[in-house]
Design an enzyme around this catalytic site. Structure first.
Site, PDB file in Angstrom:
ATOM      1  N   VAL A  34     -15.899  34.365  66.914  1.00 42.56           N
ATOM      2  CA  VAL A  34     -16.925  33.650  65.949  1.00 42.56           C
ATOM      3  C   VAL A  34     -16.808  33.754  64.576  1.00 42.56           C
ATOM      4  O   VAL A  34     -17.298  33.369  63.756  1.00 42.56           O
ATOM      5  CB  VAL A  34     -18.537  34.596  66.129  1.00 42.56           C
ATOM      6  CG1 VAL A  34     -18.949  34.300  67.439  1.00 42.56           C
ATOM      7  CG2 VAL A  34     -18.286  35.826  65.952  1.00 42.56           C
ATOM      8  N   GLY A  35     -15.508  34.330  64.493  1.00 47.09           N
ATOM      9  CA  GLY A  35     -14.981  34.229  62.952  1.00 47.09           C
ATOM     10  C   GLY A  35     -13.929  35.403  62.598  1.00 47.09           C
ATOM     11  O   GLY A  35     -13.418  36.017  63.482  1.00 47.09           O
ATOM     12  N   GLU A  36     -13.247  35.221  61.425  1.00 49.08           N
ATOM     13  CA  GLU A  36     -12.325  36.224  61.040  1.00 49.08           C
ATOM     14  C   GLU A  36     -12.782  36.908  59.728  1.00 49.08           C
ATOM     15  O   GLU A  36     -13.112  35.790  58.777  1.00 49.08           O
ATOM     16  CB  GLU A  36     -10.903  35.756  60.985  1.00 49.08           C
ATOM     17  CG  GLU A  36     -10.223  35.130  62.201  1.00 49.08           C
ATOM     18  CD  GLU A  36      -8.875  35.029  62.100  1.00 49.08           C
ATOM     19  OE1 GLU A  36      -8.156  36.047  61.370  1.00 49.08           O
ATOM     20  OE2 GLU A  36      -8.276  34.261  63.031  1.00 49.08           O
ATOM     21  N   TYR A  39     -10.793  41.498  57.162  1.00 49.36           N
ATOM     22  CA  TYR A  39      -9.776  42.606  57.647  1.00 49.36           C
ATOM     23  C   TYR A  39      -9.614  42.366  59.000  1.00 49.36           C
ATOM     24  O   TYR A  39      -9.133  43.466  59.804  1.00 49.36           O
ATOM     25  CB  TYR A  39     -10.267  44.002  57.189  1.00 49.36           C
ATOM     26  CG  TYR A  39     -10.318  43.946  55.768  1.00 49.36           C
ATOM     27  CD1 TYR A  39      -9.170  44.231  55.004  1.00 49.36           C
ATOM     28  CD2 TYR A  39     -11.731  43.994  55.112  1.00 49.36           C
ATOM     29  CE1 TYR A  39      -9.326  44.292  53.753  1.00 49.36           C
ATOM     30  CE2 TYR A  39     -11.663  44.015  53.766  1.00 49.36           C
ATOM     31  CZ  TYR A  39     -10.485  44.409  52.936  1.00 49.36           C
ATOM     32  OH  TYR A  39     -10.292  44.370  51.580  1.00 49.36           O
ATOM     33  N   GLY A  40     -10.374  41.398  59.889  1.00 51.71           N
ATOM     34  CA  GLY A  40     -10.019  41.502  61.141  1.00 51.71           C
ATOM     35  C   GLY A  40     -10.716  40.335  61.945  1.00 51.71           C
ATOM     36  O   GLY A  40     -11.579  39.565  61.404  1.00 51.71           O
ATOM     37  N   VAL A  42     -13.464  38.539  64.704  1.00 55.05           N
ATOM     38  CA  VAL A  42     -15.066  39.182  65.106  1.00 55.05           C
ATOM     39  C   VAL A  42     -15.332  38.161  66.386  1.00 55.05           C
ATOM     40  O   VAL A  42     -15.217  37.049  66.214  1.00 55.05           O
ATOM     41  CB  VAL A  42     -15.784  38.854  64.096  1.00 55.05           C
ATOM     42  CG1 VAL A  42     -17.417  39.227  64.505  1.00 55.05           C
ATOM     43  CG2 VAL A  42     -15.763  39.277  62.679  1.00 55.05           C
ATOM     44  N   LYS A  57     -15.890  43.610  65.945  1.00 53.39           N
ATOM     45  CA  LYS A  57     -14.856  43.484  65.192  1.00 53.39           C
ATOM     46  C   LYS A  57     -13.753  44.096  65.310  1.00 53.39           C
ATOM     47  O   LYS A  57     -13.700  45.344  65.199  1.00 53.39           O
ATOM     48  CB  LYS A  57     -15.633  43.869  63.512  1.00 53.39           C
ATOM     49  CG  LYS A  57     -14.758  43.356  62.417  1.00 53.39           C
ATOM     50  CD  LYS A  57     -15.536  43.617  61.101  1.00 53.39           C
ATOM     51  CE  LYS A  57     -14.688  43.223  59.918  1.00 53.39           C
ATOM     52  NZ  LYS A  57     -15.496  43.852  58.784  1.00 53.39           N
ATOM     53  N   ASP A 159     -18.340  41.914  47.153  1.00 55.89           N
ATOM     54  CA  ASP A 159     -17.951  40.633  47.787  1.00 55.89           C
ATOM     55  C   ASP A 159     -18.890  39.996  48.330  1.00 55.89           C
ATOM     56  O   ASP A 159     -18.826  39.321  49.625  1.00 55.89           O
ATOM     57  CB  ASP A 159     -16.969  41.105  48.980  1.00 55.89           C
ATOM     58  CG  ASP A 159     -16.035  39.840  49.431  1.00 55.89           C
ATOM     59  OD1 ASP A 159     -16.002  38.607  48.417  1.00 55.89           O
ATOM     60  OD2 ASP A 159     -15.357  39.493  50.469  1.00 55.89           O
TER      61      ASP A 159
END
Length: 326
Positions: A34-36, A39-40, A42, A57, A159
């Site tokens: 589902v995404g990045e 730091y890693g 997901v 994650k 962030d």
């Protein structure tokens, strides 16, 4: 990580350190990527024992001299403390092991949320639809509440951006995620690295190289997100640090010592073009007088003059929010 002054009871998290990747994948079935995150990767995954849908994650980080990936462990430590709040994504479990190359692999298991604010805004923009005013308000209230909780526990996010704000499409619940860059803060303020934040939501004191900063950096980001919710467009969309500053100065006016005492002493300060400030109401359409007042209080140049997240929750803009629901 610096000591936290406001220690809270940690959320119950089980930790597995044997068996590594194989063990984690025995417990969870990956459904889709589902995404990045920063730091890693997901994944949407299913917990085999219960059928529960979770976000998995996977983090592989360079280790420090002690063999511990410090950024990931900082995130875990903070999430354990902050998971008790309904507006911070909940850390359910943690699996740790090694891959074939001997690198440390961490699987952080989070509650699953089906979208994020970036996708939510983009969908409205693509459909040429404004986000309904009441929806903007309840999302902003939840964001202020989550940020106030983090700040009250001595944690800066650093962030905040739409991509890091997870949502439930049905309930409009909003939760803060991706705490990998977060720092606990103490008084007096510490020197912090300024290699942080997506440019568009970055506070001017960080862009200008301030080594000392605190909670107002998050409030600036919240203000930028507020404007984006109202217009479906980022308020300050620079593609470099200098361009980002120029975008801000062009809209809000070039700051000086009268507006922001000490600004000319900041490391990255130069002689910039002189722009007069515009009215926030000319920049951000679709907000009523209370909303514009709150936005102005968030986008103050001088950090100490920015409204706090806790005070923002008490602003008249939120008077008609049913606070018991959030």
């Amino acid at each position: 990580m610096a000591a936290l002054h406001h220690q809270a009871a940690a959320a119950p998290v089980t930790t597995t350190t044997d068996g590594g990747e194989l063990r984690a994948m025995d417990l969870y079935e990956k459904l889709e990527k589902v995404g990045e995150g920063t730091y890693g990767k997901v994944y949407k995954a299913r917990e085999k024992a219960t059928g529960r849908i979770v976000a998995l994650k996977k983090t592989r980080l360079p280790e420090d001299d002690e063999g511990v990936p410090p950024t990931a462990l900082r995130e875990v430590s903070l999430l354990r403390m902050l998971s008790q709040d309904s507006h911070v994504v909940r850390l359910l479990d943690l699996k740790q092991g090694q891959n074939k190359e001997g690198q440390t692999i961490l699987y952080l298991v989070f509650e699953y949320m089906d979208t994020d604010l970036k996708k939510f805004i983009r969908a409205h923009r693509q459909n040429l639809q404004k986000i309904p005013v009441p929806t903007v308000k309840i999302l902003m209230y939840q964001l202020c509440k989550g940020v106030a909780f983090c700040h009250g526990r001595g944690v800066l996010h650093r962030d905040l951006k739409p991509h890091n704000l997870l949502m439930d499409r049905k309930t409009m619940a909003l939760k803060i995620a991706d705490l990998g860059l977060s720092r606990s803060f103490t008084v007096p303020l510490k020197k912090y690295t300024h290699e942080i934040l997506t440019l568009w939501y970055r506070a001017p004191e960080v862009l200008l190289g301030a080594a000392h900063y605190s909670t107002p950096v998050d409030i600036w980001s919240v203000g930028c997100i507020f404007a984006e919710l109202a217009t479906n467009q980022p308020l300050f969309a620079g593609d470099s640090e200098v361009q980002q500053l120029l975008h801000i100065f062009k809209l809000l006016g070039t700051p000086n010592e009268q507006v922001w005492p000490g600004v000319s002493k900041l490391p990255n300060w130069h002689e910039y073009p002189q722009w007069n400030p515009s009215k926030v109401s000319d920049l951000v359409h679709g907000l009523d007088a209370d909303a514009l007042d709150l936005l102005e209080k968030m986008l103050q140049y001088e950090p100490s003059k920015r409204i706090s997240a806790k005070k923002a929750m008490e602003h008249p803009y939120f008077n008609d929010v049913n606070k018991e629901l959030y």
